[in-house]
Write an enzyme that holds these catalytic residues in place. Structure first.
Site, PDB file in Angstrom:
ATOM      1  N   ASN A  68      -3.922  -7.514  -6.527  1.00 29.82           N
ATOM      2  CA  ASN A  68      -2.828  -7.348  -5.557  1.00 29.82           C
ATOM      3  C   ASN A  68      -2.917  -8.407  -4.462  1.00 29.82           C
ATOM      4  O   ASN A  68      -1.939  -9.068  -4.122  1.00 29.82           O
ATOM      5  CB  ASN A  68      -2.874  -5.957  -4.908  1.00 29.82           C
ATOM      6  CG  ASN A  68      -2.827  -4.856  -5.931  1.00 29.82           C
ATOM      7  OD1 ASN A  68      -2.362  -5.082  -7.037  1.00 29.82           O
ATOM      8  ND2 ASN A  68      -3.305  -3.676  -5.588  1.00 29.82           N
ATOM      9  N   ASP A  69      -4.116  -8.526  -3.903  1.00 28.50           N
ATOM     10  CA  ASP A  69      -4.285  -9.535  -2.855  1.00 28.50           C
ATOM     11  C   ASP A  69      -4.474 -10.918  -3.441  1.00 28.50           C
ATOM     12  O   ASP A  69      -4.023 -11.901  -2.853  1.00 28.50           O
ATOM     13  CB  ASP A  69      -5.473  -9.170  -1.949  1.00 28.50           C
ATOM     14  CG  ASP A  69      -5.062  -8.151  -0.908  1.00 28.50           C
ATOM     15  OD1 ASP A  69      -4.021  -8.362  -0.272  1.00 28.50           O
ATOM     16  OD2 ASP A  69      -5.765  -7.131  -0.752  1.00 28.50           O
ATOM     17  N   ARG A  77     -10.432   3.863  -2.488  1.00 29.86           N
ATOM     18  CA  ARG A  77      -9.971   3.199  -1.254  1.00 29.86           C
ATOM     19  C   ARG A  77     -10.233   4.145  -0.075  1.00 29.86           C
ATOM     20  O   ARG A  77      -9.369   4.947   0.291  1.00 29.86           O
ATOM     21  CB  ARG A  77      -8.474   2.902  -1.336  1.00 29.86           C
ATOM     22  CG  ARG A  77      -8.065   1.859  -2.355  1.00 29.86           C
ATOM     23  CD  ARG A  77      -6.564   1.640  -2.285  1.00 29.86           C
ATOM     24  NE  ARG A  77      -6.111   0.455  -2.960  1.00 29.86           N
ATOM     25  CZ  ARG A  77      -5.604   0.436  -4.201  1.00 29.86           C
ATOM     26  NH1 ARG A  77      -5.504   1.550  -4.891  1.00 29.86           N
ATOM     27  NH2 ARG A  77      -5.196  -0.685  -4.731  1.00 29.86           N
ATOM     28  N   ARG A 136       2.852  -9.435  -0.427  1.00 23.27           N
ATOM     29  CA  ARG A 136       2.965  -8.412  -1.459  1.00 23.27           C
ATOM     30  C   ARG A 136       3.946  -7.303  -1.108  1.00 23.27           C
ATOM     31  O   ARG A 136       4.337  -6.519  -1.965  1.00 23.27           O
ATOM     32  CB  ARG A 136       1.578  -7.831  -1.776  1.00 23.27           C
ATOM     33  CG  ARG A 136       0.929  -7.145  -0.604  1.00 23.27           C
ATOM     34  CD  ARG A 136      -0.554  -6.896  -0.839  1.00 23.27           C
ATOM     35  NE  ARG A 136      -0.825  -5.581  -1.365  1.00 23.27           N
ATOM     36  CZ  ARG A 136      -2.042  -5.086  -1.550  1.00 23.27           C
ATOM     37  NH1 ARG A 136      -3.109  -5.806  -1.268  1.00 23.27           N
ATOM     38  NH2 ARG A 136      -2.210  -3.875  -2.015  1.00 23.27           N
ATOM     39  N   HIS A 146       0.827  -1.215   0.000  1.00 27.78           N
ATOM     40  CA  HIS A 146       0.000   0.000   0.000  1.00 27.78           C
ATOM     41  C   HIS A 146       0.856   1.258   0.000  1.00 27.78           C
ATOM     42  O   HIS A 146       0.449   2.288  -0.514  1.00 27.78           O
ATOM     43  CB  HIS A 146      -0.979  -0.035   1.167  1.00 27.78           C
ATOM     44  CG  HIS A 146      -2.063  -1.045   0.941  1.00 27.78           C
ATOM     45  ND1 HIS A 146      -2.046  -2.282   1.527  1.00 27.78           N
ATOM     46  CD2 HIS A 146      -3.129  -1.021   0.109  1.00 27.78           C
ATOM     47  CE1 HIS A 146      -3.090  -2.968   1.094  1.00 27.78           C
ATOM     48  NE2 HIS A 146      -3.770  -2.236   0.237  1.00 27.78           N
ATOM     49  N   CYS A 200      -9.135  -4.210 -10.795  1.00 27.50           N
ATOM     50  CA  CYS A 200      -8.697  -2.947 -10.183  1.00 27.50           C
ATOM     51  C   CYS A 200      -7.353  -3.079  -9.474  1.00 27.50           C
ATOM     52  O   CYS A 200      -6.845  -2.114  -8.931  1.00 27.50           O
ATOM     53  CB  CYS A 200      -9.755  -2.398  -9.240  1.00 27.50           C
ATOM     54  SG  CYS A 200     -10.016  -3.444  -7.805  1.00 27.50           S
ATOM     55  N   GLU A 254     -10.716 -11.029  -4.463  1.00 27.32           N
ATOM     56  CA  GLU A 254      -9.277 -10.903  -4.200  1.00 27.32           C
ATOM     57  C   GLU A 254      -8.767 -11.997  -3.260  1.00 27.32           C
ATOM     58  O   GLU A 254      -7.620 -11.975  -2.841  1.00 27.32           O
ATOM     59  CB  GLU A 254      -8.942  -9.507  -3.665  1.00 27.32           C
ATOM     60  CG  GLU A 254      -9.761  -9.054  -2.486  1.00 27.32           C
ATOM     61  CD  GLU A 254      -9.410  -7.657  -2.010  1.00 27.32           C
ATOM     62  OE1 GLU A 254      -8.363  -7.126  -2.384  1.00 27.32           O
ATOM     63  OE2 GLU A 254     -10.213  -7.093  -1.245  1.00 27.32           O
ATOM     64  N   ARG A 279     -15.378   1.737  -2.121  1.00 30.84           N
ATOM     65  CA  ARG A 279     -15.095   0.493  -1.407  1.00 30.84           C
ATOM     66  C   ARG A 279     -15.174   0.762   0.088  1.00 30.84           C
ATOM     67  O   ARG A 279     -14.603   1.741   0.578  1.00 30.84           O
ATOM     68  CB  ARG A 279     -13.700  -0.014  -1.773  1.00 30.84           C
ATOM     69  CG  ARG A 279     -13.382  -1.314  -1.078  1.00 30.84           C
ATOM     70  CD  ARG A 279     -12.076  -1.875  -1.543  1.00 30.84           C
ATOM     71  NE  ARG A 279     -10.942  -1.193  -0.947  1.00 30.84           N
ATOM     72  CZ  ARG A 279      -9.682  -1.527  -1.197  1.00 30.84           C
ATOM     73  NH1 ARG A 279      -9.409  -2.495  -2.047  1.00 30.84           N
ATOM     74  NH2 ARG A 279      -8.689  -0.881  -0.628  1.00 30.84           N
TER      75      ARG A 279
HETATM   76  C1  PEP Z   1      -6.193  -5.471  -4.585  1.00 35.23           C
HETATM   77  O1  PEP Z   1      -5.964  -6.208  -3.620  1.00 35.23           O
HETATM   78  O2  PEP Z   1      -5.895  -5.761  -5.767  1.00 35.23           O
HETATM   79  C2  PEP Z   1      -6.818  -4.156  -4.380  1.00 35.23           C
HETATM   80  C3  PEP Z   1      -7.171  -3.395  -5.394  1.00 35.23           C
HETATM   81  O3  PEP Z   1      -6.969  -3.738  -3.103  1.00 35.23           O
HETATM   82  P1  PEP Z   1      -5.773  -3.142  -2.213  1.00 35.23           P
HETATM   83  O4  PEP Z   1      -4.585  -2.948  -3.087  1.00 35.23           O
HETATM   84  O5  PEP Z   1      -6.273  -1.871  -1.623  1.00 35.23           O
HETATM   85  O6  PEP Z   1      -5.582  -4.227  -1.192  1.00 35.23           O
HETATM   86 MG    MG Z   2      -6.906  -5.798  -1.730  1.00 34.27          MG
END
Ligand code: PEP
Ligand code: MG
Length: 581
Positions: A458-459, A298, A469, A191, A506, A435, A334
């Protein structure tokens, strides 16, 4: 000149003086002193050193009487270090002969020796290195006194170099003075990295241990394109970076001409590009670059910015600001995705009680445990939904029960608002992030109970591959191109198709144009990307036909390791658009 490599997470180049964040967050404001000030500076150094020695002696006595001689001995060793004639001579020589400020000279000498000890790779010596860092801080504290500069009180431009920056620290960086940052730890989809993009600050993370080489004040280049950090660059390097900066500016101007153009493939299929935002002000960049709406807001950053929970009104105002920019386009809000490394100051106890935060009480799970907080946010969203096309999205849904529970709470809030006769929109669409692998595998079932899916790669990557990550040690294993991840994404797109549900990606994967052909080939028609990559992704879309995208996907499906998929996609990108690569 020293060149360090890390992971490039936010593009651009920043050049400026280093601000090294130690645990005490202060920096050395001045590296050199005038020749005629050297004697006075030497006296200032000796006074600070004497104060530091007296302080250590005080600790030594206290520890010995309260805890026993062996504890006092720890401080005795520190005191001996502070009185070591060779060390002191080395520092004084730099002040006398090179006109270094006492702060810079002490830091240089103590860090140099600390690094030598660290490099021996032995635990005993590594601990002695920490003693030297401790002494450095102590001397600096006495030298700088009230002049200590905190990160929150910057008055001149700096490049922040830190071991780590938490998402909330990053969110609070003052863009007026912070030109870029580099950290020893961190990964591409952390993040902190995402925030660097949001703030449009060139950033490199995962550099590994390098702070011992910098005292602060040195000129540093942070190259967020290549992932390098250059300390004390020579004139030639500086010159070539200044040239590159100029070229990048003109490339950005060229790309900006794409802003008003439609995002559609060469054969005329629209691929809707939306923006991912963390702060309401980012809508201006989204508008400027032609995003059709906001695909991921977010909202947790409202919680991370301050030291108290935002009220319903504060949240409403933030959402209203976004809707004002996009009254027509969809705005996907979200609900709070706090937890893991995103913890506001108000929740410190929870963080301490969670040994494995990515698998713990995070995101939707956390809000379902804090119903008052959850309901306050839902009220603000439903009220703001009177201003435009708002959609609610639940993060990190991992089971149908969890989704049903969240929808039930939403139902309660709708009833409350109705009873209170507060204006709200009862017809808001409700979707979910996909995710967690369990959600991807059950997408068929989830599809019956939501209005849309948004795939959070991402997750999804982190949980599918069991790769943190944010951890640079395993960054080479973290890949959007892994065939297992691609299969999960395809499965979700297929399930969405069955119910005719809108589906987007996303996660950061959609912001990287090398994946555009693959995603379009899979049938994705909505991509939600970082504001910085809107134009590049649009360019990739406009260079492509759907038939080409399908061919790319078909070949990628035959490859069984991430590295091969990745190099194949890079090659395709080159073929499709020589200019972009
Ligand atoms: C993700 O996990 O891809 C996502 C968009 O959420 P974040 O990066 O805020 O965990
Ligand atoms: Mg996420």
């Amino acid at each position: 000149m020293e060149v360090r490599r890390g992971i490039a997470v936010a593009p651009g180049v920043a050049i400026g003086p280093a601000l090294v964040l130690g645990s005490e967050d202060f920096r050395i404001p001045q590296r050199f002193v005038r020749v005629d000030a050297v004697d006075a500076e030497l006296s200032r150094f000796r006074a600070a050193l004497a104060a530091a020695v007296a302080e250590i002696a005080g600790h030594e006595e206290l520890a010995a009487t309260r805890l026993g001689q062996q504890y006092g001995a720890i401080f005795a060793a520190h005191r001996q270090l502070a009185q070591d004639p060779k060390l002191l001579l080395e520092i004084e020589d730099l002040i006398r002969q090179k006109c270094y400020s006492p702060e810079f000279a002490s830091s240089r000498v103590l860090r140099k020796h600390a690094k030598t000890l660290q490099n021996l790779g032995d635990r005993y010596f590594a601990e002695r290195a920490n003693d030297l860092f401790d002494l450095e801080k102590r001397i600096l504290r006495h030298l700088l006194g009230e002049r200590r500069e905190e990160l929150t009180q910057l008055t001149a431009p700096v490049l922040v170099l830190a071991h780590n920056l938490t998402p909330s620290e990053t969110a609070n960086l003052d863009k007026k003075f912070v030109l870029g940052f580099a950290t020893e730890v961190g990964g591409k989809s952390s993040h902190t990295a995402i925030l660097a993009g949001a703030l449009e600050l060139p950033a490199v993370v995962g550099v590994g241990s390098f702070l011992a080489d910098v005292s602060g004040g040195e000129t540093v280049v942070i190259d967020g394109n290549e992932g390098t950090v250059i300390i004390d660059p020579d004139e030639e390097t500086l010159g070539s970076y200044r040239d590159a900066e100029r070229k990048m500016r003109s490339a950005a101007v060229r790309l900006s001409s794409l802003g008003p153009l439609r995002s559609e493939t060469r054969d005329g299929v629209p691929i809707h590009i939306y923006g991912n935002i963390e702060f309401p002000d980012e809508v201006d960049h989204c508008l400027e670059r032609g995003a059709e709406g906001i695909g991921l807001y977010r909202t947790e950053f409202l919680y991370l910015e301050g030291d108290r929970e935002p009220t319903e009104e504060v949240q409403y105002d933030a959402y209203a600001r976004v809707l004002k920019a996009y009254p027509q386009g969809p705005v996907v809000i979200r609900t709070l995705d706090l937890g893991a490394e995103k913890f506001p100051q108000t929740m410190q106890e929870v963080i301490e009680a969670t040994p494995n935060p990515a698998l713990g009480l995070r995101s939707l799970r956390l809000t379902l445990h804090n119903l008052a907080m959850f309901k306050t946010q839902l009220r603000a969203i439903l009220r703001a939904a009177t201003l435009g096309d708002v959609r609610i999205m639940f993060p990190l849904v991992s089971s149908l029960l969890e989704l049903r529970q969240a929808k039930m709470i939403l139902g309660d809030v709708l009833e409350d608002l109705e009873e209170e006769r507060v204006a709200f929109n009862p017809k808001v669409k409700v979707g979910m992030m996909v995710e967690v692998p369990s959600a991807a595998l059950m997408a068929d079932e989830f599809g019956r109970e939501v209005d849309f899916f948004s795939i959070g790669t991402n997750d999804l990557i982190q949980y599918t591959l069991a790769v943190d990550r944010a951890n640079p040690a395993v960054a080479n294993l973290y890949s959007s191109a892994d065939p297992s991840v691609l299969r999960l994404i395809e499965g979700v797109v297929k399930a969405a198709g069955k119910y005719n549900l809108p589906v987007s990606v996303c996660g950061q994967m959609s912001s990287d144009p090398i994946y555009t052909p693959l995603l379009v080939g899979m049938g994705l028609r909505e991509l939600s990307v970082t504001p910085q990559s809107i134009l590049e992704v649009k360019q990739a879309v406009r260079n492509l036909t759907v038939a080409q995208a399908r061919t790319v996907l078909e070949h990628a499906r035959t490859l069984d390791v991430a590295r091969d998929v990745d190099s194949f996609l890079r090659g395709e990108m080159k073929k499709l658009s020589a200019e972009m690569v």
